[in-house]
Write a protein that holds these residues in place. Sequence first.
Motif, PDB file in Angstrom:
ATOM      1  N   THR A  88       0.809  -1.221   0.000  1.00 21.48           N
ATOM      2  CA  THR A  88       0.000   0.000   0.000  1.00 21.48           C
ATOM      3  C   THR A  88       0.843   1.273   0.000  1.00 21.48           C
ATOM      4  N   PHE A  89       2.168   1.146   0.202  1.00 24.59           N
ATOM      5  CA  PHE A  89       3.030   2.325   0.271  1.00 24.59           C
ATOM      6  C   PHE A  89       3.235   2.905  -1.132  1.00 24.59           C
ATOM      7  N   PRO A  90       3.347   4.238  -1.239  1.00 24.80           N
ATOM      8  CA  PRO A  90       3.569   4.845  -2.560  1.00 24.80           C
ATOM      9  C   PRO A  90       4.877   4.361  -3.174  1.00 24.80           C
ATOM     10  N   LYS A  91       4.805   3.870  -4.401  1.00 16.77           N
ATOM     11  CA  LYS A  91       5.961   3.240  -5.034  1.00 16.77           C
ATOM     12  C   LYS A  91       7.114   4.202  -5.281  1.00 16.77           C
ATOM     13  N   LYS A  92       6.818   5.489  -5.466  1.00 15.48           N
ATOM     14  CA  LYS A  92       7.867   6.450  -5.786  1.00 15.48           C
ATOM     15  C   LYS A  92       8.466   7.127  -4.548  1.00 15.48           C
ATOM     16  N   ASP A  93       8.012   6.727  -3.379  1.00 17.57           N
ATOM     17  CA  ASP A  93       8.543   7.319  -2.145  1.00 17.57           C
ATOM     18  C   ASP A  93       9.809   6.561  -1.751  1.00 17.57           C
ATOM     19  N   LYS A  98      13.297   2.976   1.636  1.00 13.75           N
ATOM     20  CA  LYS A  98      14.612   2.822   2.259  1.00 13.75           C
ATOM     21  C   LYS A  98      14.448   2.577   3.754  1.00 13.75           C
ATOM     22  N   ALA A  99      13.531   3.330   4.386  1.00 18.00           N
ATOM     23  CA  ALA A  99      13.286   3.172   5.822  1.00 18.00           C
ATOM     24  C   ALA A  99      12.745   1.779   6.125  1.00 18.00           C
ATOM     25  N   ALA A 100      11.846   1.287   5.279  1.00 19.39           N
ATOM     26  CA  ALA A 100      11.281  -0.050   5.480  1.00 19.39           C
ATOM     27  C   ALA A 100      12.350  -1.129   5.323  1.00 19.39           C
ATOM     28  N   GLU A 101      13.256  -0.935   4.364  1.00 19.92           N
ATOM     29  CA  GLU A 101      14.324  -1.910   4.155  1.00 19.92           C
ATOM     30  C   GLU A 101      15.289  -1.950   5.329  1.00 19.92           C
ATOM     31  N   GLN A 102      15.454  -0.826   6.025  1.00 12.89           N
ATOM     32  CA  GLN A 102      16.364  -0.768   7.165  1.00 12.89           C
ATOM     33  C   GLN A 102      15.760  -1.374   8.432  1.00 12.89           C
ATOM     34  N   SER A 103      14.443  -1.632   8.442  1.00 15.72           N
ATOM     35  CA  SER A 103      13.784  -2.194   9.629  1.00 15.72           C
ATOM     36  C   SER A 103      12.951  -3.416   9.264  1.00 15.72           C
ATOM     37  N   PRO A 104      13.590  -4.450   8.708  1.00 18.82           N
ATOM     38  CA  PRO A 104      12.826  -5.645   8.338  1.00 18.82           C
ATOM     39  C   PRO A 104      12.215  -6.302   9.572  1.00 18.82           C
ATOM     40  N   HIS A 267      -1.152  10.509   0.925  1.00 19.17           N
ATOM     41  CA  HIS A 267       0.181  10.117   0.448  1.00 19.17           C
ATOM     42  C   HIS A 267       0.566   8.717   0.933  1.00 19.17           C
ATOM     43  N   PHE A 268       0.382   8.447   2.219  1.00 21.28           N
ATOM     44  CA  PHE A 268       0.878   7.195   2.802  1.00 21.28           C
ATOM     45  C   PHE A 268      -0.146   6.064   2.763  1.00 21.28           C
ATOM     46  N   GLY A 269      -1.418   6.379   2.580  1.00 19.75           N
ATOM     47  CA  GLY A 269      -2.409   5.332   2.402  1.00 19.75           C
ATOM     48  C   GLY A 269      -3.005   4.780   3.691  1.00 19.75           C
ATOM     49  N   PRO A 270      -3.714   3.647   3.589  1.00 22.25           N
ATOM     50  CA  PRO A 270      -4.465   3.108   4.722  1.00 22.25           C
ATOM     51  C   PRO A 270      -3.593   2.615   5.870  1.00 22.25           C
ATOM     52  N   TYR A 271      -2.304   2.362   5.600  1.00 23.43           N
ATOM     53  CA  TYR A 271      -1.376   1.946   6.658  1.00 23.43           C
ATOM     54  C   TYR A 271      -0.365   3.056   6.942  1.00 23.43           C
ATOM     55  N   ALA A 272      -0.863   4.299   6.958  1.00 27.38           N
ATOM     56  CA  ALA A 272       0.019   5.446   7.196  1.00 27.38           C
ATOM     57  C   ALA A 272       0.760   5.316   8.522  1.00 27.38           C
ATOM     58  N   GLY A 273       0.106   4.740   9.535  1.00 28.88           N
ATOM     59  CA  GLY A 273       0.753   4.581  10.831  1.00 28.88           C
ATOM     60  C   GLY A 273       1.953   3.656  10.781  1.00 28.88           C
TER      61      GLY A 273
END
Length: 288
Positions: A88-93, A98-104, A267-273
Amino acid sequence: MTQYGLPELVPVGELSKEEFSPQVTFHCGQTFGWTQLGSSQWFGWVERNPCIVIEGNGKVTFLAPAGAMEAVARYFCWDVRIADVLKTFPKKDRLLWKAAEQSPGLRLLHQDPWETLAAFLLSSAKPIPEIEKLFRRLAVWFGTTPYCIFPPPFPSPEKIASAEEKTLRTCGVGYRARYLYRAAVSLAHNKHALENLCQLTTDEARSRLMSLEGVGPKIADCVLLFAYRRWEVFPVDRWIGRVLTRYYRVPRRTQPQGKLESFLRSHFGPYAGWAQQYLFVWSRKNLA
């Protein structure tokens, strides 16, 4: 498994390491009550049930009393797959990815509303390790079921309300003692107040929480996100404020709440949190 005076704990479920990293999740600033036991085990309370989390062999195993499986499933949100969240995250962000990849394995938890409210009332201007120590200290000070090396569950509003504000200051709470004590007194007199928030819209629930002294938009949003699964809520603290200003061109000047929320959700969608938590962890590592 029976040790340290705990009731018998048995395996009640497991997740892959891709779906859940205890190290990342328990120390990312959303929860403060988990105690690490060595390098791969953690102890905490799930709906007043003792729970031990063990990481190894590519998976994470949950040990709890035999009848606590549903409570553990709720708390750790087994119904949510991180892969589905990421879709659900915006593909171009690029920053968010990068932040998600750093916190698997970072997973949001479905925590107790009172414990979450108390934790964030205590958290103002304190680093995460200090909040964890203070949270544990209050559990031990007011606790009724000590288990050797483990702190007991966090005290109820009634227990905190039965003390005096100065007692909380003795525990090292400082000026936050006033807010914690008054919230506890208010909730002790209205035992279903936090339960009733489930029936309200997000805006209504936020307003209700902010009627408590010391609770502003950020604390209210943290409670909504981490205790009520309002995944669309995006708490903004000083770390996230820096990210929004520097990378998302949100002006430093305070935005009208509705306008800012509209941008964050669109911008961040339904899982913005969830996005917020990834960005929060990234900001603390890269913008300190």
